[in-house]
Design a protein around this motif. Structure first.
Motif, PDB file in Angstrom:
ATOM      1  N   GLU A 283      12.578  -0.473   5.269  1.00 50.54           N
ATOM      2  CA  GLU A 283      11.694  -1.352   4.794  1.00 50.54           C
ATOM      3  C   GLU A 283      10.385  -0.272   4.328  1.00 50.54           C
ATOM      4  N   ALA A 284      10.035   0.581   5.695  1.00 50.75           N
ATOM      5  CA  ALA A 284       8.886   1.022   5.635  1.00 50.75           C
ATOM      6  C   ALA A 284       8.711   2.504   5.051  1.00 50.75           C
ATOM      7  N   LEU A 285       9.865   3.189   4.838  1.00 47.85           N
ATOM      8  CA  LEU A 285      10.021   4.539   4.476  1.00 47.85           C
ATOM      9  C   LEU A 285      10.571   4.587   3.438  1.00 47.85           C
ATOM     10  N   VAL A 286      11.988   3.884   3.089  1.00 42.14           N
ATOM     11  CA  VAL A 286      12.911   4.185   2.008  1.00 42.14           C
ATOM     12  C   VAL A 286      12.597   3.417   0.818  1.00 42.14           C
ATOM     13  N   ILE A 287      12.554   2.121   1.158  1.00 41.92           N
ATOM     14  CA  ILE A 287      12.196   1.258  -0.232  1.00 41.92           C
ATOM     15  C   ILE A 287      11.033   1.424  -1.180  1.00 41.92           C
ATOM     16  N   PRO A 288       9.925   1.675  -0.271  1.00 40.99           N
ATOM     17  CA  PRO A 288       8.748   2.257  -1.241  1.00 40.99           C
ATOM     18  C   PRO A 288       9.021   3.258  -2.040  1.00 40.99           C
ATOM     19  N   ARG A 289       9.619   4.346  -1.645  1.00 42.30           N
ATOM     20  CA  ARG A 289       9.933   5.669  -2.153  1.00 42.30           C
ATOM     21  C   ARG A 289      10.836   5.242  -3.503  1.00 42.30           C
ATOM     22  N   ILE A 290      11.832   4.509  -3.217  1.00 39.58           N
ATOM     23  CA  ILE A 290      12.807   4.211  -4.165  1.00 39.58           C
ATOM     24  C   ILE A 290      12.026   3.385  -5.333  1.00 39.58           C
ATOM     25  N   LEU A 291      11.509   2.611  -4.939  1.00 37.83           N
ATOM     26  CA  LEU A 291      10.826   1.802  -5.922  1.00 37.83           C
ATOM     27  C   LEU A 291       9.924   2.504  -6.732  1.00 37.83           C
ATOM     28  N   ALA A 292       9.064   3.261  -6.116  1.00 44.09           N
ATOM     29  CA  ALA A 292       8.064   4.092  -6.824  1.00 44.09           C
ATOM     30  C   ALA A 292       8.711   5.043  -7.683  1.00 44.09           C
ATOM     31  N   ALA A 293       9.743   5.528  -7.476  1.00 46.30           N
ATOM     32  CA  ALA A 293      10.489   6.445  -8.320  1.00 46.30           C
ATOM     33  C   ALA A 293      11.242   5.816  -9.657  1.00 46.30           C
TER      34      ALA A 293
ATOM     35  N   VAL B  73      17.426   4.679 -13.832  1.00 47.85           N
ATOM     36  CA  VAL B  73      18.765   5.342 -13.286  1.00 47.85           C
ATOM     37  C   VAL B  73      18.673   6.380 -12.755  1.00 47.85           C
ATOM     38  N   PHE B  74      18.032   7.403 -13.389  1.00 47.31           N
ATOM     39  CA  PHE B  74      17.711   8.684 -13.003  1.00 47.31           C
ATOM     40  C   PHE B  74      16.721   8.525 -11.785  1.00 47.31           C
ATOM     41  N   GLY B  75      15.524   7.806 -11.699  1.00 47.86           N
ATOM     42  CA  GLY B  75      14.765   7.687 -10.794  1.00 47.86           C
ATOM     43  C   GLY B  75      15.280   7.229  -9.411  1.00 47.86           C
ATOM     44  N   LEU B  76      16.363   6.279  -9.652  1.00 52.78           N
ATOM     45  CA  LEU B  76      17.034   5.709  -8.485  1.00 52.78           C
ATOM     46  C   LEU B  76      17.930   6.857  -7.962  1.00 52.78           C
ATOM     47  N   ILE B  77      18.440   7.579  -8.689  1.00 55.08           N
ATOM     48  CA  ILE B  77      19.515   8.787  -8.035  1.00 55.08           C
ATOM     49  C   ILE B  77      18.535   9.806  -7.339  1.00 55.08           C
ATOM     50  N   VAL B  78      17.414  10.285  -7.957  1.00 54.65           N
ATOM     51  CA  VAL B  78      16.596  11.090  -7.324  1.00 54.65           C
ATOM     52  C   VAL B  78      16.370  10.636  -5.886  1.00 54.65           C
ATOM     53  N   ALA B  79      15.471   9.516  -5.932  1.00 50.79           N
ATOM     54  CA  ALA B  79      15.178   8.969  -4.658  1.00 50.79           C
ATOM     55  C   ALA B  79      16.071   8.636  -3.534  1.00 50.79           C
TER      56      ALA B  79
ATOM     57  N   LYS C 287       0.761  -1.279  -0.042  1.00 47.45           N
ATOM     58  CA  LYS C 287      -0.007  -0.108   0.049  1.00 47.45           C
ATOM     59  C   LYS C 287       0.957   1.123   0.069  1.00 47.45           C
ATOM     60  N   ALA C 288       1.967   1.302   0.776  1.00 44.66           N
ATOM     61  CA  ALA C 288       2.728   2.408   0.794  1.00 44.66           C
ATOM     62  C   ALA C 288       3.556   2.449  -0.529  1.00 44.66           C
ATOM     63  N   LEU C 289       3.791   1.401  -1.425  1.00 43.35           N
ATOM     64  CA  LEU C 289       4.385   1.530  -2.748  1.00 43.35           C
ATOM     65  C   LEU C 289       3.416   2.266  -3.589  1.00 43.35           C
ATOM     66  N   VAL C 290       2.188   2.014  -3.817  1.00 44.10           N
ATOM     67  CA  VAL C 290       1.190   2.358  -4.494  1.00 44.10           C
ATOM     68  C   VAL C 290       0.772   3.668  -4.150  1.00 44.10           C
ATOM     69  N   ARG C 291       0.973   4.249  -2.917  1.00 42.02           N
ATOM     70  CA  ARG C 291       0.677   5.534  -2.630  1.00 42.02           C
ATOM     71  C   ARG C 291       1.902   6.301  -3.143  1.00 42.02           C
ATOM     72  N   GLN C 292       3.196   6.007  -2.651  1.00 37.81           N
ATOM     73  CA  GLN C 292       4.162   6.898  -3.695  1.00 37.81           C
ATOM     74  C   GLN C 292       4.071   6.737  -4.668  1.00 37.81           C
ATOM     75  N   MET C 293       4.053   5.728  -5.541  1.00 36.96           N
ATOM     76  CA  MET C 293       3.616   5.549  -7.150  1.00 36.96           C
ATOM     77  C   MET C 293       2.630   6.803  -7.701  1.00 36.96           C
ATOM     78  N   GLU C 294       1.477   6.910  -6.632  1.00 38.13           N
ATOM     79  CA  GLU C 294       0.342   7.834  -7.160  1.00 38.13           C
ATOM     80  C   GLU C 294       1.052   9.166  -7.039  1.00 38.13           C
ATOM     81  N   LEU C 295       1.919   9.566  -5.789  1.00 40.61           N
ATOM     82  CA  LEU C 295       2.432  10.930  -5.634  1.00 40.61           C
ATOM     83  C   LEU C 295       3.324  11.202  -6.419  1.00 40.61           C
ATOM     84  N   VAL C 296       4.466  10.245  -6.871  1.00 36.29           N
ATOM     85  CA  VAL C 296       5.491  10.600  -7.690  1.00 36.29           C
ATOM     86  C   VAL C 296       5.072  10.562  -9.235  1.00 36.29           C
ATOM     87  N   GLY C 297       4.027   9.744  -9.549  1.00 37.45           N
ATOM     88  CA  GLY C 297       3.665   9.589 -10.903  1.00 37.45           C
ATOM     89  C   GLY C 297       2.493  10.214 -11.162  1.00 37.45           C
TER      90      GLY C 297
END
Length: 370
Positions: free
Chosen positions: A249-259, A315-321, A150-160
């Motif tokens: 696991e709770a904060l960083v990985i969902p944001r990086i995966l979303a970006a 790669v750019f998304g990984l660097i930014v996140a 759910k955190a991943l989907v939420r971040q994908m919505e915010l980022v994308g």
């Protein structure tokens, strides 16, 4: 000034004059005579405080300054005044207000050394942070039930999804500018039709993904740093560790995966909108029909330009996140750090994206995709 602080400079009859202070010398009354005492032209030998009815620390400080400035002696002070004068005198500090400024040939190399040292520390810290992310990822692979979908989907919505309007508008305007300026320059050689090649290749290969990464860095990268930094400041991250939840696991990985997941889609969307903007200018300025412009793009743009843009996007998304999350986790001390780290995250992300884009350009040219 009947009820306020007063002074009188008495002539000493051939000797240095005597300055007589009278009335209350308090912080509330001394303002009326302070400027006059500072600009006193005479050079008194003594400063008589026998007429001072009340005095506080500010009054004692004024009297001590007068005595020091005119090399005068203070007389007539009562017991309270003496105590205040002694306290003010012993608390005096003759140190320079500003430290001495060293020569430029010393300051510049020292500052350069500090910047190099900070860069090295930042690189080591980033590598260590990336290692923590890899360990957390391996832990999630072993225990997939802990993955926060759910955190991943939420971040994908915010980022994308939430960034589609601003990225679309920016890309449309960039396409218009490229087509218009390109057409003006190519018209000098009678090659206006090559504007299609220019718009198609530069947007699919470079500007579409690059400008999207810069926009995501300013929008989502800064949000990552501010959100995680605020959580660090309010000790929410420490609380998560205390109850057994990994912040990685709770904060960083969902944001990086979303970006990483959303950047290719956003880059492709930006490229398409930019081409549409170029097609609008082609229809209005060059007389090239809108549909003809779009059909011609498919013929003149090599497919590997599309692949190059898609390869750079994650790669750019990984660097930014990564930069945004890392700077957010470095916040400590006070709320000012949130702003400083957020600014640093955006600047570093944009810088690293542009540097990587240059490396990608050289690499793909060397392998024949230039």
């Amino acid at each position: 000034m009947k009820d306020g602080a007063q002074y009188e400079l008495e002539d000493g009859g051939g000797e240095r004059a005597r300055l007589v202070l009278s009335g209350p010398y308090l912080v509330s009354t001394i303002g009326a005579v302070d400027d006059e005492l500072r600009g006193l032209e005479g050079d008194p030998k003594t400063i008589d405080l026998s007429g001072v009815s009340e005095i506080d620390t500010v009054g004692a400080w004024v009297a001590c300054n007068l005595a020091a400035r005119h090399n005068a002696e203070i007389v007539g002070a009562n017991e309270r005044a003496k105590r205040l004068l002694n306290a003010v005198h012993t608390a005096g500090n003759t140190a320079d207000i500003r430290p001495s400024r060293r020569p430029v040939w010393e300051r510049v190399p020292e500052r350069m050394g500090e910047l190099v040292h900070e860069f090295g520390q930042g690189a080591v810290g980033m590598i260590g942070f990336l290692g923590q992310i890899l360990l957390a990822t391996l832990s999630l692979i072993r225990h997939p039930s802990r993955f926060r979908g759910k955190a991943l989907v939420r971040q994908m919505e915010l980022v994308g999804v939430s960034s589609l309007p601003i990225i679309g508008l920016m890309s449309f305007l960039i396409g218009i500018v490229i087509a218009q300026q390109g057409a003006v320059q190519l018209a000098q050689f009678g090659a206006e039709t090559l504007t299609i090649n220019l718009v198609g290749r530069i947007t699919l290969r470079e500007l579409g993904v690059l400008m999207t990464a810069i926009m995501v860095a300013g929008r989502s990268g800064s949000a990552f740093a501010a959100q995680i930094g605020t959580m660090k400041l309010t000790e929410e991250v420490d609380a998560m560790r205390t109850i057994g939840i990994s912040p990685m696991e709770a904060l960083v990985i969902p944001r990086i995966l979303a970006a990483v997941l959303m950047m290719p889609l956003l880059g492709f969307f930006a490229s398409c909108i930019a081409i549409i903007g170029g097609a609008v200018i082609g229809d209005l300025m060059l007389g090239i029909p809108f549909t003809t412009f779009l059909a011609r793009v498919q013929e003149v743009v090599p497919i590997y330009d599309f692949y190059v843009g898609l390869a750079k996007a994650p790669v750019f998304g990984l660097i930014v996140a990564l930069t945004g999350c890392y700077q957010g986790m470095q916040v400590e001390g006070n709320s000012e750090q949130v702003g400083l780290k957020t600014t640093k995250a955006v600047v570093q992300a944009i810088f690293m994206v542009i540097v990587l884009d240059a490396f990608f350009a050289v690499f793909f040219t060397e392998i024949g995709w230039g």
